[in-house]
Design an enzyme around this catalytic site. Structure first.
Site, mmCIF file in Angstrom:
data_model
loop_
_atom_site.group_PDB
_atom_site.id
_atom_site.type_symbol
_atom_site.label_atom_id
_atom_site.label_comp_id
_atom_site.label_asym_id
_atom_site.label_seq_id
_atom_site.Cartn_x
_atom_site.Cartn_y
_atom_site.Cartn_z
ATOM 1 N N HIS A 105 0.838 -1.205 0.000
ATOM 2 C CA HIS A 105 0.000 0.000 0.000
ATOM 3 C C HIS A 105 0.870 1.251 0.000
ATOM 4 C CE1 HIS A 105 -2.873 -2.956 1.514
ATOM 5 N NE2 HIS A 105 -3.846 -2.091 1.315
ATOM 6 N N ASN A 111 8.326 -4.065 3.550
ATOM 7 C CA ASN A 111 6.907 -3.709 3.670
ATOM 8 C C ASN A 111 6.355 -4.040 5.047
ATOM 9 O OD1 ASN A 111 4.223 -3.010 2.910
ATOM 10 N ND2 ASN A 111 3.806 -5.148 2.436
#
Length: 325
Positions: free
Chosen positions: A170, A202
């Site tokens: 994201h 991440n």
């Protein structure tokens, strides 16, 4: 005689082109003048003027100039004055970040890179209220979804990521949008996603940075965040610089070499603090502090092609990366 006839024909062609160009230019100017007028929406016998964001001029965005909306306008850009349009207005509040394939969602806005199939940039406005806990919001119910408002040639798919070894990372963090289930779900559109190294990036270093930025809302009433990918050059054995990056899937989704975040914090006094970060898209040691990834904001501007600060009043910018100006 033949030469004279040939020259006459050339003169006629030149004159015709000139007249045609003048006529086309005149019509274009008249058409542009009409487009730059406000357009009205009629309802209940009344006309309501909608002011739309204008085109960039010298690295600024004019909110007073009106442009003709695309056919899917209501799904992409919304008129200034509507609640979700505030995100688009805020995204250019301090500088010009470009208007390439804009997608405005309920709680964030992005510009999509159709060539690389990842965002150019993603803009979020964070406040303590927006980050307040809502037990009705469940991230586990969200699913990664193709963004069907992006043309099928240019949008990434879940198949592109499957088996690639990369996370669907994201850029507008799901944890930043937990006021409403719909807001959280909208962060799972693949137009908001880029390939990221999973373990070590991440799920670790990048996640730490996202959590740190959320904590800033405890001390600042408004926190503005712009996130995006970078493709930075590297010196190869021949001594020359090259920009190389992997692509994944049938759509050849680009894997950024780095990611950036530019964070503008507004104080209660109307002053601004700014922090800017660049992280390599690779495994990062958890012992490395986040401050090690701070860079001058102009470094990000140069490599991203985006301007973040050209509209910010310099006298109101009192800190950059923790240093008083």
């Amino acid at each position: 005689m033949n030469k004279l006839l040939f020259k006459s024909k050339n003169l006629i062609v030149v004159a015709t082109v000139g007249i045609t160009s003048w006529y086309a230019g005149s019509n274009f100017e008249r058409s542009r003048a009409k487009i730059n007028q406000c357009f009205c929406e009629r309802g209940n016998g009344n006309s309501q003027i909608k002011y739309l964001p204008g085109l960039p001029v010298f690295a600024t965005v004019s909110a007073a100039t009106v442009v003709q909306p695309p056919q899917d306008y209501e799904n992409r850009l919304v008129p200034i004055g509507d609640p979700t349009s505030q995100m688009l207005t805020q995204s250019s509040k301090y500088g010009f970040m470009g208007l390439d394939t804009i997608r405005t969602f309920d709680d964030y806005v992005l510009s999509y890179d159709r060539r690389n199939k990842v965002p150019n940039w993603v803009f979020e406005h964070l406040t303590a209220e927006r980050l307040s806990y809502n037990d009705k919001v469940d991230r586990s119910k969200c699913e990664f979804t193709e963004d069907e408002l992006i043309h099928k040639y240019f949008r990434s798919t879940n198949k592109d990521y499957k088996g690639s070894g990369f996370d669907r990372g994201h850029l507008a963090a799901a944890g930043n949008h937990r006021l409403d289930q719909k807001h959280c779900e909208q962060t799972f559109y693949l137009s908001n996603i880029a390939p990221q190294v999973g373990n070590g990036f991440n799920r670790h270093a990048w996640n730490r940075l996202e959590k740190y930025i959320r904590k800033l809302t405890r001390f600042y009433p408004h926190v503005y965040v712009c996130t995006g990918p970078l493709y930075l050059p590297k010196i190869e054995p021949d001594g020359k610089k090259y920009i190389k990056y992997q692509v994944i899937g049938a759509k050849e989704v680009a894997v950024p070499t780095h990611f950036f975040k530019v964070v503008v914090m507004e104080t209660n006094k109307g002053e601004y603090h700014l922090e800017s970060y660049v992280m390599p898209n690779q495994v990062i040691n958890d012992e490395i502090p986040l401050t090690s990834f701070r860079v001058p904001p102009e470094t990000i501007e140069i490599h991203s092609g985006l301007l973040f600060l050209d509209k910010l009043q310099k006298q109101r910018l009192v800190k950059v990366n923790g240093i008083k100006q």
